[in-house]
Write an enzyme that holds these catalytic residues in place. Sequence first.
Site, PDB file in Angstrom:
ATOM      1  N   HIS A 139     -38.161 -82.205 -13.143  1.00 34.38           N
ATOM      2  CA  HIS A 139     -36.728 -82.156 -13.453  1.00 34.38           C
ATOM      3  C   HIS A 139     -36.211 -80.719 -13.303  1.00 34.38           C
ATOM      4  CE1 HIS A 139     -36.534 -86.244 -14.840  1.00 34.38           C
ATOM      5  NE2 HIS A 139     -37.121 -86.058 -16.009  1.00 34.38           N
ATOM      6  N   LYS A 169     -33.203 -89.318 -16.600  1.00 32.63           N
ATOM      7  CA  LYS A 169     -32.555 -90.644 -16.683  1.00 32.63           C
ATOM      8  C   LYS A 169     -31.675 -90.976 -15.482  1.00 32.63           C
ATOM      9  CE  LYS A 169     -34.809 -91.145 -20.084  1.00 32.63           C
ATOM     10  NZ  LYS A 169     -35.996 -91.894 -19.712  1.00 32.63           N
ATOM     11  N   SER A 170     -32.086 -90.467 -14.330  1.00 30.10           N
ATOM     12  CA  SER A 170     -31.292 -90.676 -13.122  1.00 30.10           C
ATOM     13  C   SER A 170     -31.995 -91.553 -12.095  1.00 30.10           C
ATOM     14  CB  SER A 170     -30.954 -89.323 -12.494  1.00 30.10           C
ATOM     15  OG  SER A 170     -30.160 -88.589 -13.387  1.00 30.10           O
ATOM     16  N   GLY A 171     -33.053 -92.228 -12.505  1.00 29.48           N
ATOM     17  CA  GLY A 171     -33.741 -93.117 -11.567  1.00 29.48           C
ATOM     18  C   GLY A 171     -35.095 -92.589 -11.115  1.00 29.48           C
ATOM     19  N   THR A 172     -35.671 -91.701 -11.920  1.00 28.92           N
ATOM     20  CA  THR A 172     -36.965 -91.104 -11.581  1.00 28.92           C
ATOM     21  C   THR A 172     -38.055 -92.166 -11.414  1.00 28.92           C
ATOM     22  OG1 THR A 172     -36.264 -89.536 -13.287  1.00 28.92           O
ATOM     23  CG2 THR A 172     -38.383 -89.128 -12.228  1.00 28.92           C
ATOM     24  N   SER A 189     -28.209 -93.692 -21.080  1.00 30.56           N
ATOM     25  CA  SER A 189     -29.626 -94.028 -20.891  1.00 30.56           C
ATOM     26  C   SER A 189     -30.511 -93.137 -21.782  1.00 30.56           C
ATOM     27  CB  SER A 189     -29.984 -93.836 -19.412  1.00 30.56           C
ATOM     28  OG  SER A 189     -31.299 -94.240 -19.173  1.00 30.56           O
ATOM     29  N   ARG A 238     -34.697-100.397 -18.848  1.00 31.40           N
ATOM     30  CA  ARG A 238     -33.677-100.978 -19.722  1.00 31.40           C
ATOM     31  C   ARG A 238     -32.790-101.886 -18.888  1.00 31.40           C
ATOM     32  NH1 ARG A 238     -28.650 -99.735 -22.266  1.00 31.40           N
ATOM     33  NH2 ARG A 238     -28.280 -98.187 -20.660  1.00 31.40           N
ATOM     34  N   TRP A 294     -37.858 -95.287 -10.744  1.00 36.55           N
ATOM     35  CA  TRP A 294     -37.601 -96.099  -9.555  1.00 36.55           C
ATOM     36  C   TRP A 294     -37.998 -95.334  -8.291  1.00 36.55           C
ATOM     37  CZ3 TRP A 294     -31.999 -98.117  -8.090  1.00 36.55           C
ATOM     38  CH2 TRP A 294     -32.121 -99.220  -7.239  1.00 36.55           C
TER      39      TRP A 294
HETATM   40  P1  PAP Z   1     -36.948 -90.273 -16.757  1.00 36.43           P
HETATM   41  O1  PAP Z   1     -35.965 -89.253 -16.291  1.00 36.43           O
HETATM   42  O2  PAP Z   1     -37.260 -90.148 -18.222  1.00 36.43           O
HETATM   43  O3  PAP Z   1     -38.171 -90.356 -15.917  1.00 36.43           O
HETATM   44  P2  PAP Z   1     -35.593 -92.419 -15.402  1.00 36.43           P
HETATM   45  O4  PAP Z   1     -36.564 -93.354 -14.800  1.00 36.43           O
HETATM   46  O5  PAP Z   1     -34.944 -91.431 -14.520  1.00 36.43           O
HETATM   47  O6  PAP Z   1     -36.227 -91.712 -16.677  1.00 36.43           O
HETATM   48  O7  PAP Z   1     -34.382 -93.243 -16.048  1.00 36.43           O
HETATM   49  C1  PAP Z   1     -34.487 -94.463 -16.684  1.00 36.43           C
HETATM   50  C2  PAP Z   1     -33.321 -95.303 -16.180  1.00 36.43           C
HETATM   51  O8  PAP Z   1     -33.668 -95.880 -14.910  1.00 36.43           O
HETATM   52  C3  PAP Z   1     -33.021 -96.463 -17.111  1.00 36.43           C
HETATM   53  O9  PAP Z   1     -31.615 -96.682 -16.968  1.00 36.43           O
HETATM   54  P3  PAP Z   1     -30.711 -97.424 -18.071  1.00 36.43           P
HETATM   55  O10 PAP Z   1     -31.087 -96.860 -19.412  1.00 36.43           O
HETATM   56  O11 PAP Z   1     -29.282 -97.149 -17.703  1.00 36.43           O
HETATM   57  O12 PAP Z   1     -31.039 -98.868 -17.955  1.00 36.43           O
HETATM   58  C4  PAP Z   1     -33.835 -97.579 -16.487  1.00 36.43           C
HETATM   59  O13 PAP Z   1     -33.419 -98.869 -16.843  1.00 36.43           O
HETATM   60  C5  PAP Z   1     -33.628 -97.294 -15.011  1.00 36.43           C
HETATM   61  N1  PAP Z   1     -34.718 -97.857 -14.180  1.00 36.43           N
HETATM   62  C6  PAP Z   1     -36.050 -97.825 -14.420  1.00 36.43           C
HETATM   63  N2  PAP Z   1     -36.731 -98.454 -13.466  1.00 36.43           N
HETATM   64  C7  PAP Z   1     -35.801 -98.914 -12.585  1.00 36.43           C
HETATM   65  C8  PAP Z   1     -35.887 -99.679 -11.375  1.00 36.43           C
HETATM   66  N3  PAP Z   1     -37.052-100.077 -10.914  1.00 36.43           N
HETATM   67  N4  PAP Z   1     -34.740 -99.967 -10.748  1.00 36.43           N
HETATM   68  C9  PAP Z   1     -33.540 -99.564 -11.220  1.00 36.43           C
HETATM   69  N5  PAP Z   1     -33.392 -98.854 -12.359  1.00 36.43           N
HETATM   70  C10 PAP Z   1     -34.510 -98.528 -13.035  1.00 36.43           C
END
Ligand code: PAP
Length: 326
Positions: free
Chosen positions: A138, A73-76, A168, A292, A78
């Site tokens: 991870h 949940k650290s921006g993977t 998150s 989200r 993205w």
């Molecule tokens: P994972 O570790 O399960 O792969 P990961 O993508 O790291 O998940 O984390 C999801 C978070 O990234 C969500 O944050 P939030 O719950 O605080 O909103 C999600 O909204 C955010 N996220 C996903 N895609 C993007 C993006 N394109 N730009 C910025 N934040 C994003």
Amino acid sequence: MADNELPMNLREDNVSEETKKLISSLPTDKDCVGKLCKYQGCWYYYNTLQGVINFQNNFQAQETDIILASSPKSGTTWLKALTVALLERSKHHDGHPLLSDNPHALVPFLENNLYLKSSTPDLTKYSSSSSPRLFATHMPLLTVKEGLKGSPCKIVFMCRNAKDALISLWYFRCKYQKLEMTRGILESMFESLCSGVSFYGPIWDQVLSYWRGSLEDPSRVLFMKYEEMKEEPYAQLKRLAEFFGCPFTEEEEESGGVEKILELCSLPSLSDLEINKSGKNVNGVDYKFYFRKGEVGDSKNHLTPEMESKIDMIIEEKLKGSGLSF
Ligand code: PAP
């Protein structure tokens, strides 16, 4: 995935006899999801440990492979999208892969996907003559390096404030498990985070492994922060491109090449695509749950000031002297 069934990586029903023996020699514990064991300093659910072992024993790295690492949940999502868009920027005039596939399908997790079900997964579809293979993880750095067996692959790590990552994860977990979002669940996840006994935790050890790796060999390990990506996306994307050895040319910058990638990979753009509204990942989790708010500081809306300062104090103490804060 049946309604109340956990995704495969969180379960304990796919563990070989050999791994069971290994687990019996490891520290074990549990959290509100299931049983965990600590392997090479990191806590895993048992099936994920099997994926880690399969990866370490069988992965055959190529020198050009790129590994995208992060805490959960650290921006993977993205980081995966940005990397695909960067490396594929001269191709795909029409039919860009990100328009028809989720970033998690394009850049699969090693231990949580490819090596979760098989010790010899078919990796041919991730090879192309023109682009490097991209994988995600991870796992902490030393565990990854063991699987790379000396191969000089480039590794990017994305770090995020632990409080926002916790919130998150709370949302994500309650959505995919179809649970009501109670304070009880959040409090139990908070306790796990603080004690260090959490999936891929202790988070401070995981983050420090990459921080130290990036200081030792900055040409091999790039350390990025979600908050910096949000604050100055243009500069950070250029940094990523330079690290991969494919910096933006003046012409590309002048013609808006950087902005184009940022727009394609933005949360609103990605989450609006049909594949991300209706698709599921290999573990049966809806892709829509990966998108989200994407904001910095959302934890303030959910954690009490006492919970926030407890996390801050623990992280500060654990990072003391490292030169890192997150
Ligand atoms: P994972 O570790 O399960 O792969 P990961 O993508 O790291 O998940 O984390 C999801 C978070 O990234 C969500 O944050 P939030 O719950 O605080 O909103 C999600 O909204 C955010 N996220 C996903 N895609 C993007 C993006 N394109 N730009 C910025 N934040 C994003």
